[in-house]
Write an enzyme that holds these catalytic residues in place. Structure first.
Site, mmCIF file in Angstrom:
data_model
loop_
_atom_site.group_PDB
_atom_site.id
_atom_site.type_symbol
_atom_site.label_atom_id
_atom_site.label_comp_id
_atom_site.label_asym_id
_atom_site.label_seq_id
_atom_site.Cartn_x
_atom_site.Cartn_y
_atom_site.Cartn_z
ATOM 1 N N CYS B 84 36.704 6.156 -10.732
ATOM 2 C CA CYS B 84 37.515 6.449 -9.553
ATOM 3 C C CYS B 84 38.939 5.909 -9.743
ATOM 4 C CB CYS B 84 36.827 5.899 -8.304
ATOM 5 S SG CYS B 84 37.467 6.599 -6.778
ATOM 6 N N HIS B 194 31.640 8.613 -8.911
ATOM 7 C CA HIS B 194 30.981 7.310 -9.042
ATOM 8 C C HIS B 194 29.611 7.446 -9.705
ATOM 9 C CE1 HIS B 194 33.738 4.822 -6.656
ATOM 10 N NE2 HIS B 194 34.028 5.970 -6.063
ATOM 11 N N GLU B 196 27.647 5.182 -10.608
ATOM 12 C CA GLU B 196 26.733 4.157 -10.079
ATOM 13 C C GLU B 196 26.166 4.537 -8.711
ATOM 14 O OE1 GLU B 196 29.922 4.127 -9.929
ATOM 15 O OE2 GLU B 196 30.709 2.868 -8.309
#
Lengths: 253, 218
Positions: B84, B194, B196
């Site tokens: 990001c 993202h 994650e």
């Protein structure tokens, strides 16, 4: 068209997931850790986790419980309940949350919204609104898990909060919550009609058709769902297949 | 003795690092979170996370005296994963509330989404697909074994515009506008989304990155 997010919502009281009906009549429905993991594995796009009594009792939510719930979950999690300071937000983020939902304290002190946005960014701060219909057809903002009237009118409040920087709106219809009678389309339309930020609808998800209506007619960006998933009326996959079959884009895993 | 790899997540004061730590832990890696140059130096692989504005990100790195070291390690082709804002500041400059200098690891700039079709909202919040660019294959990269049906989670108003198409690894379309969602230069990667927070598919990127680090001579 973009993807519509399907977001199971866990209402937490003590160590349990509960399901209120029109904010009263709580029923215990399960263990938060198990349910969150199940929804994650079944293809939830995000999760919402709200401690529904923290504000009322003016205490913090249980950080250790939250940590155990978020441990093996790799989708965004929005967490709310009793948030009253930047310090609280930090603690919640450190316990595995990605976004913070604020209702009661934002109403008490609106400047807290801009302070939180400045510190963590708009994408992190979700305005949580509990709305109840008035006799004249307008809607009033409630706080403390739907228990306290504020005198604030919903649309005006949301406009103000957007100016203060919130990144998303989570709108619950108190009248519809737990009824499985369909979303309050009128309320949703009023909000999605002007909101430049995503609107997450909650309260009333029942039939598959009621989910479709909230997206097509009321233009919700995301649907928050609890009863019909908790009570296994439908699985996340069934909901998504139905929506996909109706030309609504969803993420299928 | 098997060399234990050291993944360092740079904490430069922007955003939430805990889901990233958990993602590495999922693969048995205890990533080190640091804001210190002396810890960063020992890294076999570097993660540059972050959410927030371009200027705040660069200021955060500068205040901690990290800019030169990150650039130096990028110059050595040390495996690096920007996420990001962390991906955005890898470019030359950011056009967010003014024009600000980035790390310039990859030439390019960061700009606001243009006006989108169907009045799509900015920021883009939610899941979207990624597709390969003409210039680069995904084999052996962090996107190894990805398919075009796999979806990842985005939250952003600004987009990556690398100068050379050679640095585009993946593309995404939102509101009718196609933009670069993954940049690459050697072992240096930046994802606009993202990993994650992108479920099983996102974890695959973390795993691929770990494997990339393991393959590097130490």
């Amino acid at each position: 068209m973009k993807n519509i997010r399907i977001i199971p919502r866990l209402d937490i009281k003590g160590f349990k997931v509960v399901k209120p009906v029109q904010t009263e009549a709580l029923r215990v429905v399960g263990d938060p850790k198990e349910m969150a993991l199940r929804y994650y594995q079944e293809g939830a796009d995000e999760l919402i986790y709200l401690d529904i009594v923290a504000s009322l009792y003016q205490r913090n939510l249980d950080f250790d419980l939250l940590k155990s719930v978020t441990e093996n979950i790799f989708i965004p999690i929005t967490v709310g309940g009793g948030i009253r300071s930047i310090y609280d937000i930090n603690n919640v983020l450190r316990s595995g949350a990605d976004k913070i939902a604020i209702n009661t304290y934002a109403v008490k002190r609106p400047d807290f919204i801009s302070e939180a946005v400045k510190e963590f960014g708009s994408q992190c701060i979700v305005l949580y609104v509990e709305a109840k219909k008035r006799a004249d057809g307008s809607y009033e903002v409630y706080t403390d898990g739907g228990r306290e009237k504020t005198g604030l009118e919903v649309i005006g409040w949301i406009k103000k909060a957007i100016k203060l920087g919130v990144g998303e709106i989570l709108i619950t219809s108190i009248d519809k919550d737990g009824t499985k009678g369909g979303y309050d389309l009128n309320l949703l339309k009023k909000i999605s009609g002007f909101s430049p930020v995503p609107v997450i609808a909650h309260g009333g998800a029942g039939s598959l058709g009621s989910l479709k209506e909230a997206i097509i007619e009321a233009k919700a960006d995301a649907l928050s769902v609890s009863s019909i998933f908790h009570y296994r009326n439908f699985s996340i996959a069934e909901v998504k297949e139905f929506l996909a079959g109706n030309n609504i884009k969803v993420r299928i895993i | 003795m098997i060399h234990k790899i050291k993944i360092v997540i740079i904490d430069y004061g922007v955003g939430n690092l805990y889901s990233l730590v958990r993602a590495f832990k999922f693969f048995g890696i205890e990533a080190v979170v640091t804001e210190e140059v002396k810890v960063l130096k020992q890294a076999d692989g570097i993660v540059l996370p972050g959410v927030g504005s371009f200027a705040a990100g660069m200021r955060g790195l500068e205040m901690r005296g990290l800019i030169e070291k990150v650039k130096e390690m990028a110059g050595e082709n040390k495996p690096m994963l920007g996420i990001c804002l962390g991906a955005q500041i890898m470019l030359t400059e950011g056009h967010e509330f003014g024009i600000f200098k980035g790390l310039d690891i990859i030439s390019g700039r960061v700009v606001l989404f243009p006006v989108l079709k169907d009045k799509e909202k900015v920021p883009q919040v939610g899941w979207n697909t990624i597709s390969p660019s003409k210039e680069n294959s995904w084999d052996g990269t962090i996107l190894d074994s990805f398919t075009e049906n796999d979806q990842v989670y985005f939250v952003h108003s600004y987009i990556l515009e690398p100068e050379s198409k050679k640095n585009i690894l993946a593309l995404t379309t939102y509101g009718g506008h196609t933009f670069c969602s993954v940049i690459k230069k050697g072992n240096i990667y930046g994802c606009q989304f993202h990993p994650e927070k992108s479920g099983r598919v996102g974890l695959k990127i973390i795993e691929n990155f770990i494997n990339l680090v393991k393959q590097e001579p130490c």
